[in-house]
Scaffold this active site. Sequence first.
Site, PDB file in Angstrom:
ATOM      1  N   ASP A  86      -1.222  -0.936   6.047  1.00 58.18           N
ATOM      2  CA  ASP A  86      -1.361  -0.457   7.418  1.00 58.18           C
ATOM      3  C   ASP A  86      -2.786  -0.128   7.817  1.00 58.18           C
ATOM      4  O   ASP A  86      -3.042   0.169   8.961  1.00 58.18           O
ATOM      5  CB  ASP A  86      -0.524   0.801   7.615  1.00 58.18           C
TER       6      ASP A  86
ATOM      7  N   ASP B 276       0.879  -1.156   0.000  1.00 58.88           N
ATOM      8  CA  ASP B 276       0.000   0.000   0.000  1.00 58.88           C
ATOM      9  C   ASP B 276       0.927   1.220   0.000  1.00 58.88           C
ATOM     10  O   ASP B 276       2.104   1.097   0.311  1.00 58.88           O
ATOM     11  CB  ASP B 276      -0.831  -0.071   1.291  1.00 58.88           C
TER      12      ASP B 276
ATOM     13  N   ASP C 208      -6.532  -2.403   3.683  1.00 62.59           N
ATOM     14  CA  ASP C 208      -5.564  -3.369   3.158  1.00 62.59           C
ATOM     15  C   ASP C 208      -5.820  -4.779   3.667  1.00 62.59           C
ATOM     16  O   ASP C 208      -5.101  -5.705   3.301  1.00 62.59           O
ATOM     17  CB  ASP C 208      -4.138  -2.962   3.579  1.00 62.59           C
TER      18      ASP C 208
END
Length: 1208
Positions: free
Chosen positions: A839, A408, A843
């Site tokens: 995080d 990400d 995700d």
Amino acid sequence: MSQPERIPSSRTVRLGRVQPQSPGHRTIYCNDREANLPVRFKGNSISTTKYNFFTFLPKGLFEQFRRVANLYFLTISILSTTPISPVSPITNVIPLSLVLLLSLIKEAFEDWKRFQNDMSINNNMIDVLQDQKWVSIPWKKLQVGDVIKVKQDGFFPADLLFLASTNADGVCYIETANLDGETNLKIRKALEKTWDYLTPEKASEFKAEVQCEQPNNSLYTFTGNLILQNQTLPVSPNQLLLRGCSLRNTEYIVGVVIFTGHETKVMMNAMNVPSKRSTLERKLDKLILTLFATLFVMCFIGAVGSAVFVNKKYFYLHLESSEEGGAQFDPRNRFLVFLLTMFTLITLYSTIIPISLYVSIEMIKFIQSTQFINKDLHMYHLETNTPALARTSNLNEELGQVEYIFSDKTGTLTRNLMEFFKCSIGGEVYGTGVTEIERGIAERSGKKIEENISSNAVREKGFNFDDPRLMRGAWRNEPNPDNCKEFFRCLAICHTVLPEGDESPEKIKYQAASPDEAALVIAAKNFGFFFYRRTPTMIYVRESHVEKMGKIQDVPYEILNVLEFNSTRKRQSVVCRYPDGRLVLYCKGADTVIYERLADGNNDIKKVTREHLEQFGSSGLRTLCLAYKELHPDVYESWNEKFIQAKSSLRDRERKLDEVAELIEHDLILIGSTAIEDKLQEGVPACIETLKRAGIKIWVLTGDKIETAINIGYACNLINNEMKQFIISSETDAIREVEERGDQIEIARFMKEEVKKELKSCLEEAQSYFSSLSGPKLALVIDGKCLMYALDPSLRVMLLNLSLNCHAVVCCRVSPLQKAQVTSLVKKGAQKITLSIGDGANDVSMIQAAHVGVGISGLEGMQAVMASDFAIAQFRYLADLLLVHGRWSYLRICKVVTYFFYKNLTFTLTQFWFTFQAGFSGQRFYDDWFQSLYNVIFTALPVIIVGLFDKDVSASLSKKYPELYMEGIRNVFFKWRVVAIWAFFSLYQSLIFYYFVSSSSLSGKNSAGKTFGLWDVSTMAFTCVVVTVNLRLLMICNSITRWHYISVGGSILAWFIFIFLYSGISTPYDRQENMYFVIYVLMSTLCFYLTLLLVPVAALFCDFIYQGVQRWFFPYDYQIIQEMHRHDDTDTSRAHLLEIGNNLTPAEARSHAISQLPREISKHTGFAFDSPGYESFFAAQLGVFAPTKAWDVARRASMKSRPKIGHK
């Protein structure tokens, strides 16, 4: 209050006491336990244990027997109780019982911990309303419908409907850290009708009915109605207090219990993480099946031999005797002989399957993760005090074989610390700062950037903006002061931020749902529009006067409606009423969404602002557009009715609210846009560079715009100018043209064609580069809309082929679901090992889809960490996790598995060669106890030590030469070829053991002049096997510690102690007398000592030659590095220690120095087989007094740590 969906109170209808609960929703009578009895709601006690007292054995054993090997041993144990078994049941039952016992103890211990945890939670006390007073009872006794009181900082014991609070306006503040890890406070607001029910006298009058949805796991939604005094009031998530949250800044609240125990939303979310098995473990299953096949072949040969062997000419064997078991060798029925011998031999050769393999590997992985990964100082983040955390130990070796990383961007590559950086108001750009990315772009093109920072620029967390044209009220002199004023007002009003602390600009703290939100409100404050107080219906802003400088006024704005932000809407709006009665809608959101909803006209400002947005994007900034709209009171009234109706509907409330919002969020007027900077985390570019050298391909999946994503790619070394970039974007003129016509079907068809065309041309170009040797590296950039079509089954293969040929892939504007789809595309389509790192909650699906999920314990809460397999604090620690721990774990587990395979095969083959001399009768060569303890005691410990402490090169070298990691990606150490080589040596050694020992003892005599019998020969052979197998282990070690010597020496010693005791005791049982006094007789002869000396040497001679040739002529990469760094100096680390030592207290310095010491001494033998002595420096050299402790061994011997302090 209008009553759109008036539901008549259902108390009137009672069918024989029980009111039918419709499956769609539940009806709860508040403050009336009697009325709720017939429905039997769940109690409030919770249990997170896997087993209870009765199910522990059956369920625990079932779990264990799901493993092929355990099931196999159970079958063998059952077979060995039958008369056809040559071995006593002990042989198989003892190791099986030990293995099961160990596993069950581990399970029981873990479950006991969970049970204690549950008990302490269930027995917390809570105040409940009974007979007009508050009575304290434990949580587990709570029931649905109870009215309870929760005090400040207390946790909510169940999901509550919020009735009243000590704060004015029925507001309370809650912290949801347990649910989503966010520490910022959220507001919850009680319905006005219930504000008075605060005191026990008043609350006992509260009789109402709640109709709400059935329990579900959606944390952020709730639909229900409260029927109070014949009025139906809609209830939303705003009135729901979830179990697990805690009350803050509020003296106490009163609420009514809606969902209890396992029906609370937080418990419904406690899903079992999908159990992941490592690829190596699956390969291991194949290996075990191969062993089954080998076993079958051996038994088949023996059984055929047996059927051929039985013959009447061996009349002295009495084969036809009619005693029990006589049928087994009856020459008249050879087929029966074949079958029975088959079973006999299966029990005899059962040791070929290593029973303790799974347990040993589990132990090794468990210690690896708890002692090594969790305690690695290189992965400890000082600022946030977070160490690395292995949440599962199943996947350690998977970390050593990762080929694709999906990352990400926000919060993973960047810090998620947002700062207001630039803005564009009415077509004018403000803000003079330069971003890291702009500097990077300038460096690539060789320009110098001048930054002019004015001396009196305002800096505070979240605000990094400098422009004299706007600051300190200078905006009044701009050409468009009205626009500026609307811009600042929009920032100050359109948000869901909570102010905390003193109402002064310096001391106030903002609690925001995201760092972006806070940055915008802080910006408004610095521009002179200071938001200082919020009540549920009002926002108070201290504004600087438009005309007169230095004059301020406090303006209250009434907030009529909030249309909330969610991932599909991508925008947030607020309808507010000015003090003079004018109604305005303020809206902020993603540029794509806002532009679709703007009024016609004003095309210049739209065009200019769009250019500014692209300019901000290319500097790596996050952008939002701001717009507003004046509302006519009549229009607003009619819309508001629809809004209230949508809000109180029980079904599809979310969807209806979105539809209603669409009705008013149109014909907006663009004010301008904001740009927020999100800085890169430290060490990201270097880490990505290292990982790329290790042969790992990195994909970035982000929700940002293409320009931002590409520039972040540049900033962190993912993409560079030498690369050929393929960009597949939906932002082309052709696509825009079709989109403006607005026919959805046409758009879909056209986009699919375009994407197909693009993919085809890119793929052809990529292949043309591939055919030429010196072609450039390739990078692919694709956006979410195009990705949606590219993931279509018909185009998926093309996308996969293209992306696998690229060194870097960036997907922008992707949804959480698309992240997971891309991950599984590579995982399933390319059969490569993948790792996802993220995080935030967005995700989670990607983390669960990959082979290995890594969560970053950052600012976005703990949802990613809760779903992950490993948690680290910073992206840069990924290098340590993969290149050091992953690689070592992979190497160690491979060694452990192949060695297990070897020692069991060797042992069983000696038994197999004996069968040929025993007339294929299935006579056993070894004593039963030898056979059962071989795996569990005589060869168990050393292999575990290797699995824990074997190191080919030190941690610093692993990172210095990341190319070593490629051996893991190619799976060099666990190929069938490796297994075949081990199998060959197994065969060779077993022949040596059997034939050397048996032929040498033909002429051997004991002191009484008798020749050796079967038991003497087999005891000698067994001694040789134990010694050789343990020594062979030392030959595969790269580093040898004292633990290796202790375990290998201890295992050989254990065998001698055992045989002395076992032979020395005589019991009347049948098996025992065979062994009586055997070892004492053997040890009185010279033959025994010669055999013990020469047979292991002969057996290991072949391995010795092979290892030498392999290391000299066909070395692995790590062996080359070992030779290069054979005579490394160790002074460097002393210098680092001195530097660090200068700014630590003596105690800290000592503990640091101790933590830097490797607890191992390599024997530097000067020959190619042993690993060079790079680790051999001692505490004494450093002048550090370090008393050795047992647990110090588990510390990582991390030699050359990077200088953390000192020269940067």
